[in-house]
Design a protein around this motif. Structure first.
Motif, mmCIF file in Angstrom:
data_model
loop_
_atom_site.group_PDB
_atom_site.id
_atom_site.type_symbol
_atom_site.label_atom_id
_atom_site.label_comp_id
_atom_site.label_asym_id
_atom_site.label_seq_id
_atom_site.Cartn_x
_atom_site.Cartn_y
_atom_site.Cartn_z
ATOM 1 N N ARG A 205 27.019 -10.130 -18.548
ATOM 2 C CA ARG A 205 25.754 -10.514 -17.914
ATOM 3 C C ARG A 205 25.818 -10.390 -16.395
ATOM 4 O O ARG A 205 24.785 -10.421 -15.732
ATOM 5 C CB ARG A 205 25.404 -11.954 -18.292
ATOM 6 N N ARG A 206 27.017 -10.284 -15.852
ATOM 7 C CA ARG A 206 27.173 -10.083 -14.412
ATOM 8 C C ARG A 206 28.388 -9.195 -14.185
ATOM 9 O O ARG A 206 29.261 -9.078 -15.042
ATOM 10 C CB ARG A 206 27.340 -11.418 -13.682
ATOM 11 N N LEU A 207 28.430 -8.563 -13.030
ATOM 12 C CA LEU A 207 29.517 -7.646 -12.717
ATOM 13 C C LEU A 207 30.732 -8.431 -12.240
ATOM 14 O O LEU A 207 30.639 -9.257 -11.329
ATOM 15 C CB LEU A 207 29.074 -6.663 -11.627
ATOM 16 N N GLU A 208 31.860 -8.193 -12.870
ATOM 17 C CA GLU A 208 33.070 -8.910 -12.490
ATOM 18 C C GLU A 208 33.616 -8.367 -11.175
ATOM 19 O O GLU A 208 33.557 -7.172 -10.890
ATOM 20 C CB GLU A 208 34.129 -8.767 -13.585
ATOM 21 N N ARG A 209 34.185 -9.270 -10.386
ATOM 22 C CA ARG A 209 34.768 -8.869 -9.101
ATOM 23 C C ARG A 209 36.083 -8.130 -9.306
ATOM 24 O O ARG A 209 36.354 -7.130 -8.657
ATOM 25 C CB ARG A 209 34.998 -10.098 -8.217
ATOM 26 N N ARG A 210 36.908 -8.633 -10.209
ATOM 27 C CA ARG A 210 38.201 -7.988 -10.411
ATOM 28 C C ARG A 210 38.042 -6.759 -11.299
ATOM 29 O O ARG A 210 37.195 -6.704 -12.183
ATOM 30 C CB ARG A 210 39.207 -8.960 -11.019
ATOM 31 N N THR A 211 38.866 -5.785 -11.066
ATOM 32 C CA THR A 211 38.776 -4.513 -11.772
ATOM 33 C C THR A 211 39.588 -4.566 -13.059
ATOM 34 O O THR A 211 40.738 -5.000 -13.071
ATOM 35 C CB THR A 211 39.297 -3.370 -10.883
ATOM 36 N N ARG A 212 38.991 -4.160 -14.151
ATOM 37 C CA ARG A 212 39.693 -4.029 -15.422
ATOM 38 C C ARG A 212 39.851 -2.546 -15.751
ATOM 39 O O ARG A 212 39.132 -1.700 -15.241
ATOM 40 C CB ARG A 212 38.906 -4.704 -16.553
ATOM 41 N N ARG A 213 40.771 -2.285 -16.653
ATOM 42 C CA ARG A 213 40.920 -0.913 -17.125
ATOM 43 C C ARG A 213 39.678 -0.516 -17.921
ATOM 44 O O ARG A 213 39.158 -1.287 -18.706
ATOM 45 C CB ARG A 213 42.170 -0.815 -18.008
ATOM 46 N N GLY A 214 39.190 0.696 -17.705
ATOM 47 C CA GLY A 214 38.022 1.168 -18.423
ATOM 48 C C GLY A 214 36.770 1.081 -17.577
ATOM 49 O O GLY A 214 36.815 0.977 -16.351
ATOM 50 N N ALA A 215 35.622 1.126 -18.250
ATOM 51 C CA ALA A 215 34.328 1.142 -17.569
ATOM 52 C C ALA A 215 33.656 -0.220 -17.673
ATOM 53 O O ALA A 215 33.992 -1.049 -18.516
ATOM 54 C CB ALA A 215 33.437 2.218 -18.183
ATOM 55 N N ALA A 216 32.667 -0.421 -16.793
ATOM 56 C CA ALA A 216 31.915 -1.673 -16.771
ATOM 57 C C ALA A 216 30.510 -1.436 -17.303
ATOM 58 O O ALA A 216 29.867 -0.423 -16.994
ATOM 59 C CB ALA A 216 31.849 -2.231 -15.354
ATOM 60 N N GLY A 217 30.032 -2.377 -18.103
ATOM 61 C CA GLY A 217 28.662 -2.346 -18.591
ATOM 62 C C GLY A 217 27.953 -3.630 -18.217
ATOM 63 O O GLY A 217 28.584 -4.690 -18.111
ATOM 64 N N LEU A 218 26.650 -3.549 -18.011
ATOM 65 C CA LEU A 218 25.860 -4.721 -17.644
ATOM 66 C C LEU A 218 24.578 -4.762 -18.463
ATOM 67 O O LEU A 218 23.918 -3.729 -18.656
ATOM 68 C CB LEU A 218 25.481 -4.678 -16.161
ATOM 69 N N TRP A 219 24.224 -5.970 -18.932
ATOM 70 C CA TRP A 219 22.894 -6.163 -19.490
ATOM 71 C C TRP A 219 21.900 -6.099 -18.328
ATOM 72 O O TRP A 219 21.959 -6.904 -17.404
ATOM 73 C CB TRP A 219 22.792 -7.517 -20.182
ATOM 74 N N LEU A 220 21.019 -5.138 -18.381
ATOM 75 C CA LEU A 220 20.088 -4.918 -17.278
ATOM 76 C C LEU A 220 19.012 -6.000 -17.259
ATOM 77 O O LEU A 220 18.481 -6.400 -18.296
ATOM 78 C CB LEU A 220 19.436 -3.539 -17.430
#
Length: 665
Positions: A442-457
């Motif tokens: 539901r929100r963009l995380e500050r720390r980076t994880r492996r892979g891609a990020a998705g967000l509920w728009l």
């Protein structure tokens, strides 16, 4: 806003009244009542598998009799189709086309439309309410899907009359609308519910829902049927639908109901349609609906200026007409009836979800305020003060009409399948690609994880995201967009695209309406599209999707079969918080962000996002141990759904297989 007090000008021709039929007696009752159309299911691929339903020979005979009387017949093939069922579904549609000749097919899975086209079926195709067509622009998008040729859209029950008018105004030529006017309400939007499947392996999208929403739940020491809806009953307000030309059909829900219900509801809505200006006829129609033996009725959202919440834990939501309560000791239990009972009347003692409830048939007439002794048999004893409902009735006059029609049924023989019909399948294998992990929140995380990020728009989520990140994010659209939201969603989507957003996950196929000039934008069909077989994948590929997240309800064998025959890359929800359902109903008795517990100890919580209520279980879907096998099968994108967990809710450590091991029933 439409004024319900103003007398409408009647349409010419008037809307057809479509009756439900789950057995032969109910079908013949619909004919006896003069229904314009009847819809019913077969033994397979029907979203009401608990109904008796019909075999092909029964269906052929009933359809022929209906056509002789000028009544149209529509067959529901409105379940999800698994990969290994495509051949049997195709064979069934082929035989329907050859020997039954129904006027139309009602479907939710796009594979059925593909199959119907391949076998040469020339009747109408209707898109079920389970297909989730909830906003006006979707109608143009549906018309443009290659090779489907839909003739009618069944609208969700959640729309109010102004929203129905908006849908009608946007409805293109060659397409018309069907509106539910009476019958059961599902807590989830359009019955698209995962509750029964997630809790017990019985999928509502496959017609096997065990109605966990009807149970008695507990929250903060208070018990109530917090998710059990009253029945929809538009009753006298249907007159405003007479002003909307694109609404061609009024639909009555109830394929698990008996002939009494079917006859009474059809007659009532005929009166309300044909004599809306006659006060006495309106009163008679309301009396018929009272005695149709459904649940307590509600107008629900139909009037936007006076919406009604269909969930009232203080009211009974058991189906049937309450005739009294159990008195006396267990061995001598009885009920003093509020109404007269007839021989053959069917009674239910207790609510449907109570394990001790029982169904009994009345053997002899009982006068009003008379006493009926209750013999339940076996170990089931009637609980003191338990409600007793009249659920079906066998009036002599109605049964005589049904018997007369039954004797007029023609003898029809349907040959056994002569060949193993096989639908055309995608065969070109895709090139192997490295897997991608996609974490959606539901929100963009500050720390980076492996892979891609998705967000509920959402409009809110954009406020804190730098534009340079737009191109990296997979933007997820909500499963439901309502008519008054579509302009806002168009604006939000355009903002993301103008800022460089390139990848969107659409959770209804018709959301392509927001991307009329997709260009280089990559559209993926999301998991809420419920894509479950290769032909459905092919259909969304033809609609412009570059990839597809498959239905999360499938079993291991189904998952393994899909990539081998997919024309586009596939993804899967591997882990995370999957909702039991999404509803438009605003919870008023159960609090959000607090645990609510079922009689079986299952815990869930409620969240509100925009106009929708999301209900989550307190254990996560988890197929992470199967990732290697899924990579080998050919899946490319592996999704984890992260949902903020309220501090009062404890996530339970339990297996999250869902249907992986047991398969989709």
């Amino acid at each position: 806003m439409i004024n319900p007090e103003k007398a409408p000008e009647a349409l010419n021709p008037p809307p057809a009244i479509m009756a439900p039929a789950g057995n032969r007696a109910a079908f013949l009752a619909a004919l006896a009542a003069g229904a314009d159309a009847v819809y019913c299911g077969l033994k397979d691929f029907s979203a009401r598998m608990a109904a008796k339903n019909f075999n092909l020979e029964e269906m052929a005979a009933l359809t022929r009799l209906a056509h002789e009387r000028g009544t149209r017949v529509y067959i529901t093939l409105n379940t999800l189709i698994k990969p290994d069922e495509l051949a049997s579904c195709a064979g069934l549609v082929d035989r329907l086309n050859r020997y039954v000749n129904p006027d139309g097919l009602i479907l939710q899975d796009l594979a059925v439309a593909e199959i119907a086209r391949e076998v040469g079926y020339n009747g109408e195709l209707h898109l079920s309410t389970l297909a989730n067509v909830t906003f006006p622009r979707a109608l143009e998008s549906i018309r443009d899907i290659p090779g489907t040729g839909f003739r009618r859209i069944v609208l969700p029950r959640e729309l109010n009359v102004d929203e129905i008018k908006q849908m009608a105004d946007a409805c293109p030529d060659g397409l018309d609308l069907e509106v539910f006017v009476h019958g059961a309400l599902c807590y989830a939007v359009s019955g698209r519910c995962y509750w029964s499947s997630y809790m017990g392996g019985k999928s509502g999208l496959r017609g096997r829902c065990v109605q966990p929403c009807r149970r008695l739940y507990t929250q903060q020491g208070r018990s109530g049927r917090y998710f059990s809806c009253q029945d929809l009953s538009i009753d006298v307000l249907v007159k405003v639908l007479l002003t909307i030309p694109k609404v061609s059909t009024w639909k009555i829900e109830g394929r698990k109901k008996g002939p009494h219900y079917v006859y009474y509801t059809v007659k009532a809505y005929q009166m309300l349609r044909d004599h809306f200006g006659d006060v006495r006829k309106r009163r008679d129609a309301l009396d018929l609906l009272t005695w149709s033996l459904g649940r307590t009725g509600t107008h629900y959202h139909f009037l936007p200026q006076r919406p009604q919440n269909p969930v009232n834990p203080e009211n009974q939501t058991g189906s049937g007409y309450l005739i009294g309560r159990v008195k006396g000791a267990a061995e001598g239990a009885y009920v003093d009836t509020r109404e007269a009972l007839l021989p053959g009347d069917v009674l239910r003692v207790g609510y449907e979800d109570e394990p001790w409830h029982s169904v009994i048939r009345v053997g002899a007439s009982v006068p009003k305020k008379g006493r009926l002794y209750i013999k339940t048999g076996g170990r089931r004893k009637a609980a003191q003060n338990a409600p007793v409902f009249l659920t079906d009735r066998r009036e002599k006059a109605l049964m005589e009409m049904i018997d007369a029609l039954s004797s007029a049924l023609p003898k029809v023989t349907v040959p056994e399948p002569s060949s193993g019909y096989r639908p055309g399948m995608p065969t070109k294998p895709l090139k192997s690609r490295p897997p991608l992990d996609l974490r959606v929140g539901r929100r963009l995380e500050r720390r980076t994880r492996r892979g891609a990020a998705g967000l509920w728009l959402s409009p809110e989520v954009l406020k804190g995201i730098p534009q340079q990140r737009f191109s990296d994010i997979w933007w997820w659209l909500p499963p439901v967009v309502w008519p008054d939201e579509e302009d806002l969603w168009q604006q939000v989507i355009d903002t993301v695209r103008d800022g460089g957003g390139r990848t969107f996950v659409l959770n209804a196929p018709w959301q392509t309406a927001f991307f009329r000039d997709a260009g280089s934008t990559a559209l993926w069909a999301g998991p809420f599209c419920n894509i479950a077989n290769p032909l459905a994948v092919r259909a969304v590929a033809a609609a412009g999707f570059k990839g597809c997240m498959v239905s999360p309800e499938l079993g291991a064998g189904d998952y393994a079969a899909l990539p081998r025959q997919s024309p586009i890359p596939l993804g899967i929800v591997l882990a995370g918080n999957w909702p039991l359902c999404i509803s438009r109903i605003v919870p008023t008795s159960a609090a959000s962000n607090q645990p609510v517990t079922s009689p079986r100890g299952e815990v869930a919580w409620i969240e509100r996002y925009g106009q929708n209520t999301w209900i989550y279980p307190n254990w996560r879907l988890n197929l992470e141990g199967e990732k290697k096998a899924l990579v080998q099968a050919g899946y490319r994108v592996f999704v984890t759904l992260d949902e903020p967990v309220p501090r009062h809710v404890q996530i339970k450590d339990r297996p999250g297989w869902w249907n992986w091991k047991v398969g989709l029933a």
